[in-house]
Design a protein around this motif. Sequence first.
Motif, PDB file in Angstrom:
ATOM      1  N   LYS A 158     -18.009   9.928 -30.346  1.00  0.00           N
ATOM      2  CA  LYS A 158     -17.531  10.677 -29.166  1.00  0.00           C
ATOM      3  C   LYS A 158     -16.787   9.457 -28.208  1.00  0.00           C
ATOM      4  N   CYS A 159     -16.409  10.108 -27.424  1.00  0.00           N
ATOM      5  CA  CYS A 159     -15.035   9.931 -26.378  1.00  0.00           C
ATOM      6  C   CYS A 159     -15.915   9.157 -25.211  1.00  0.00           C
ATOM      7  N   SER A 160     -15.307   8.008 -24.569  1.00  0.00           N
ATOM      8  CA  SER A 160     -16.717   8.038 -23.440  1.00  0.00           C
ATOM      9  C   SER A 160     -16.443   9.251 -21.782  1.00  0.00           C
ATOM     10  N   CYS A 161     -15.663  10.155 -22.165  1.00  0.00           N
ATOM     11  CA  CYS A 161     -15.661  10.663 -21.353  1.00  0.00           C
ATOM     12  C   CYS A 161     -16.236  12.118 -21.988  1.00  0.00           C
ATOM     13  N   LEU A 162     -16.412  12.193 -22.758  1.00  0.00           N
ATOM     14  CA  LEU A 162     -17.820  13.442 -23.172  1.00  0.00           C
ATOM     15  C   LEU A 162     -19.246  12.315 -22.826  1.00  0.00           C
ATOM     16  N   LYS A 163     -18.862  10.915 -23.310  1.00  0.00           N
ATOM     17  CA  LYS A 163     -20.212  10.534 -22.977  1.00  0.00           C
ATOM     18  C   LYS A 163     -20.395  10.995 -21.474  1.00  0.00           C
ATOM     19  N   GLN A 164     -20.089  10.786 -20.119  1.00  0.00           N
ATOM     20  CA  GLN A 164     -20.123  10.982 -19.083  1.00  0.00           C
ATOM     21  C   GLN A 164     -20.170  12.582 -18.470  1.00  0.00           C
ATOM     22  N   ALA A 214     -17.262   4.159  -7.845  1.00  0.00           N
ATOM     23  CA  ALA A 214     -17.599   5.489  -8.949  1.00  0.00           C
ATOM     24  C   ALA A 214     -16.522   6.021  -9.305  1.00  0.00           C
ATOM     25  N   LYS A 215     -16.008   6.826  -8.865  1.00  0.00           N
ATOM     26  CA  LYS A 215     -15.010   7.375  -8.606  1.00  0.00           C
ATOM     27  C   LYS A 215     -13.623   6.598  -9.505  1.00  0.00           C
ATOM     28  N   ALA A 216     -13.236   4.596  -8.753  1.00  0.00           N
ATOM     29  CA  ALA A 216     -12.330   4.323  -9.932  1.00  0.00           C
ATOM     30  C   ALA A 216     -12.796   3.730 -11.447  1.00  0.00           C
ATOM     31  N   LEU A 217     -14.197   3.577 -11.609  1.00  0.00           N
ATOM     32  CA  LEU A 217     -14.604   3.363 -12.804  1.00  0.00           C
ATOM     33  C   LEU A 217     -14.193   4.613 -13.405  1.00  0.00           C
ATOM     34  N   LEU A 218     -15.061   6.465 -12.981  1.00  0.00           N
ATOM     35  CA  LEU A 218     -15.267   7.251 -13.659  1.00  0.00           C
ATOM     36  C   LEU A 218     -13.348   7.569 -13.785  1.00  0.00           C
ATOM     37  N   ASP A 219     -12.464   7.372 -13.372  1.00  0.00           N
ATOM     38  CA  ASP A 219     -11.300   7.263 -13.255  1.00  0.00           C
ATOM     39  C   ASP A 219     -10.596   6.365 -14.494  1.00  0.00           C
ATOM     40  N   THR A 220     -11.177   5.883 -14.677  1.00  0.00           N
ATOM     41  CA  THR A 220     -10.864   4.186 -16.007  1.00  0.00           C
ATOM     42  C   THR A 220     -11.577   4.734 -17.065  1.00  0.00           C
ATOM     43  N   SER A 221     -12.522   5.843 -17.340  1.00  0.00           N
ATOM     44  CA  SER A 221     -12.966   6.067 -18.344  1.00  0.00           C
ATOM     45  C   SER A 221     -14.400   5.358 -19.069  1.00  0.00           C
ATOM     46  N   HIS A 222     -14.708   4.638 -17.737  1.00  0.00           N
ATOM     47  CA  HIS A 222     -16.186   3.911 -17.899  1.00  0.00           C
ATOM     48  C   HIS A 222     -17.590   5.220 -16.897  1.00  0.00           C
ATOM     49  N   THR A 223     -18.353   5.116 -18.276  1.00  0.00           N
ATOM     50  CA  THR A 223     -19.553   5.687 -17.741  1.00  0.00           C
ATOM     51  C   THR A 223     -20.206   5.203 -16.817  1.00  0.00           C
ATOM     52  N   VAL A 224     -20.349   5.917 -15.898  1.00  0.00           N
ATOM     53  CA  VAL A 224     -21.793   5.905 -14.418  1.00  0.00           C
ATOM     54  C   VAL A 224     -22.889   6.255 -14.914  1.00  0.00           C
ATOM     55  N   ILE A 225     -23.507   5.947 -13.665  1.00  0.00           N
ATOM     56  CA  ILE A 225     -24.847   6.836 -13.540  1.00  0.00           C
ATOM     57  C   ILE A 225     -24.953   6.206 -12.268  1.00  0.00           C
TER      58      ILE A 225
END
Length: 329
Positions: A116-122, A206-217
């Motif tokens: 699974k890609c990080s974008c799918l995990k997110q 949160a946005k900066a890390l989501l934009d760089t393919s990190h998973t954030v909760i």
Amino acid sequence: MNLKRSQYKIIMQQYEAKQLHMKHEIKKRKEEIYHKIPLIKVLDDEIASNSIDTTCYIIEHPEESADKLEELQENNLILSKKKFHLLVENGYSENYMQPEYACPMCKDTGYIGRDKCSCLKQAMIDIAYEQSNIKTAIQEENFDTFSLHYYSDETDPRYNLSPLENAHIVYDKCKKFVAHFDNTFTNMILYGQAGLGKTFLCNCIAKALLDTSHTVIYLTAFQLFKLFEDYKFNNDDSKVPDEQIESIFDCDLLIIDDLGTELNTRFTGVELFNCLNTRLLNKKSTLISTNLSPTDWSKQYSDRIVSRIFGNYEPLKLFGSDIRLKKYT
């Protein structure tokens, strides 16, 4: 993440829609370019023809495949450079005819190989935790929209610093937290009275890390402990799945907003320590926002929780007047 089949289907349909949209867009762009710059179609046809001829030749002469493939690459590279030059010469980007994926890592498929890609995990995290609200918030609250205009430039004698100067420091440290996220393990706690921009800065990160393919909760303290409670004590259909709790410990960044507003019990204390300690051991970063002062922490939480936080988190204090009140006066 243990999702219902219907939820997973919705996510994959979204990926399919992205792929179809991109194919349609590329087709439109090709038609536009071929009409305006016919020579590019000639070059594309030649590139395709070279590839077909090379494949046929290799089938008949497999012993020469390495040399023939190298020759193909060299020829097609020359033709591609001519094509890019023509695009730029006519006012287009050289990548105008290339797909623009929302996620270049998986090319909007959701998978890299079998993983699974990080974008799918997110995307799965977003559904499991119903984080659609954070996706809306970060469109308005991010580093590009953060304003220092509302912080006073009058020096506060208690800190020998103005709220504006202090906000500059906190803002810069939040930016550095993101910039060095992949190579420096750091945790932060934003504290100070209500209305000073703590949640806004959490959204920025949160946005900066989501934009760089990190998973954030992103969870409020109430939401976090409600999940732990449902996981521990519910045995019916409303029980929280193991995978959902595991993701709290494993996501790249866990943001706990408004810590200290929850009902303080032995249960919340144990679960908070377990959560923070496990993430520390796994070297997974956590960001906390709270209205509690360091003195209040000692009153509300056990010594081992206070020790864990102030021994492993960088505390960033915001002070000044309530910004929300200023915006509406």
